[in-house]
Enzyme design. Structure first.
Site, short mmCIF file in Angstrom:
data_model
loop_
_atom_site.label_atom_id
_atom_site.label_comp_id
_atom_site.label_asym_id
_atom_site.label_seq_id
_atom_site.Cartn_x
_atom_site.Cartn_y
_atom_site.Cartn_z
N GLU A 112 66.62 38.37 18.78
CA GLU A 112 67.01 39.75 18.52
C GLU A 112 67.96 39.86 17.33
OE1 GLU A 112 67.60 42.49 21.81
OE2 GLU A 112 69.56 43.00 20.98
N ARG B 58 68.66 63.25 -11.22
CA ARG B 58 69.80 64.16 -11.07
C ARG B 58 70.70 64.08 -12.29
NH1 ARG B 58 72.17 68.69 -9.38
NH2 ARG B 58 74.34 68.39 -8.69
#
Length: 380
Positions: A243, A269
């Site tokens: 995990e 931008r």
């Protein structure tokens, strides 16, 4: 020592087959729209995610740790919901893998095919109200009776808790046993005495529902013990190696997406007549984001390679989990700074990425626990 020009270079590239795995899953993940519901588990199963690291004889893909990580990284990079992938990872690494490695042949045959197909969802029932990663201090008990055990106790923050048909859980069988105090069990949802609570109201990883699970004199037969009585610590630590490495590959994919999003935004931008990309602080921040991503990726791949080699991966797993989880949070914060006020508008997705990243430093063992494990591996 041979001259530098004669030394063999270490190969960090992926094989053609591994690149194909990543690309295929990345493309397919773009088709997963609504992250909630049983139908999406079928979609994940079609991609091979719930049973990736389960042997083919039980319906899985039979992949090793590194190839499994590539699946989760690719799915995340392709845009699959982070919470949905977290749900599948908890199902596979905290539940299916312990069954693969520690269950009896009869139990493996009974449970694994349905876990791989998506017909059966598993819940990770480890954490308690007063106990996190310390398996030697669990308040949940398992009392020996004829033919099995009676479980009593409460588990909290159970991943997939509301929808699971099976729970992998841990309980104290010998209060004075120290390392051998706990035992692991695979428990059916319909077992008398087991009650799953309502979904918790979460602000992050929302597609992975979580709940409390309560055991009251819940009978579990002997053939549902994982490993031997007293081996709970071993079962848990083995699952955590998978995990803490493979699961966090989904955060590599998330960072990859965020960086691409930020690069596009910085190019398009304009601020005070200049592109954001032309402002040194923005470019520096993006460079740091890339540095964290690639550093974490190298550590995670190394951890997975150690698992596949059958060695002792403890140090590399802790390093990878710490690096990738902290990088996920830092990169999401940097993305919010690059987007400014727009980061808090849901249409840009930045705030969701940040909410999903923050828990990464807590679950599967906190960052502080990983530092303790690393220090222990260093001989301190």
């Amino acid at each position: 020592m041979p001259p530098l020009r004669e030394r063999r270079l270490m190969d960090f590239s992926l094989s053609a087959e591994q690149q194909e795995i990543h690309a295929r899953v990345r493309a397919a993940a773009q088709e997963i729209s609504d992250p909630r519901g049983m139908r999406q588990w079928k979609e994940l199963a079609r991609l091979g995610l719930p049973g990736a690291a389960v042997p083919k004889e039980y319906g899985g893909s039979g992949l090793g740790a590194l190839d499994t990580a590539l699946l989760y990284e690719g799915a995340s990079d392709g845009g699959a919901d982070t919470g949905l992938l977290f749900a599948a990872a908890a199902h596979l690494f905290a539940c299916a893998r312990p069954i693969v490695e520690f269950a009896s042949a009869r139990t493996r045959e009974a449970l694994l095919p349905a876990l791989c197909s998506g017909d059966l969802i598993a819940g990770n029932a480890m954490t308690e109200p007063d106990a996190g990663s310390d398996i030697s201090r669990l308040a949940t008990t398992a009392t020996r009776v004829d033919g099995g055990y009676l479980l009593d106790g409460v588990k909290s923050f159970v991943s997939n808790g509301p929808s699971a048909g099976l729970y992998v859980t841990y309980a104290t069988t010998d209060p004075d046993g120290g390392y051998f105090a706990a035992t692991a069990f695979a428990v059916d949802r319909d077992s008398p005495g087991l009650v799953a609570g309502e979904p918790l109201d979460k602000s992050a990883l929302t597609a992975c529902q979580a709940s409390e699970v309560r055991f009251t004199r819940c009978f579990v037969p002997d053939d549902r013990v994982l490993g031997s009585p007293g081996q709970g610590h071993l079962v848990f630590q083995t699952s955590m190696r998978w995990e803490r490495s493979c699961l966090f590959a989904l955060y590599l994919g998330q960072q990859e997406r965020l960086i691409r999003h930020c690069v596009r935004h910085a190019r398009q931008r304009r601020q005070s007549g200049k592109r954001l990309a032309d402002l040194p602080p923005v470019a520096d921040r993006l460079a740091d984001m890339k540095l964290r991503l690639e550093s974490g990726r190298l550590l995670l791949y190394r951890a997975c390679a150690e698992i596949d080699a059958g060695g002792d991966p403890g140090l590399w797993v802790a390093l990878a989990k710490l690096a990738v989880s902290e990088a996920a949070v830092a990169t999401a914060l940097d993305a919010s700074r690059i987007f400014g006020g727009r980061a808090f508008l849901t249409e840009y997705g930045i705030e969701e990425h940040l909410r999903d990243a923050v828990p990464a430093t807590t679950f599967s063992g906190t960052s502080d626990i990983q530092r303790q494990l690393i220090a222990r591996e260093m001989g301190l």
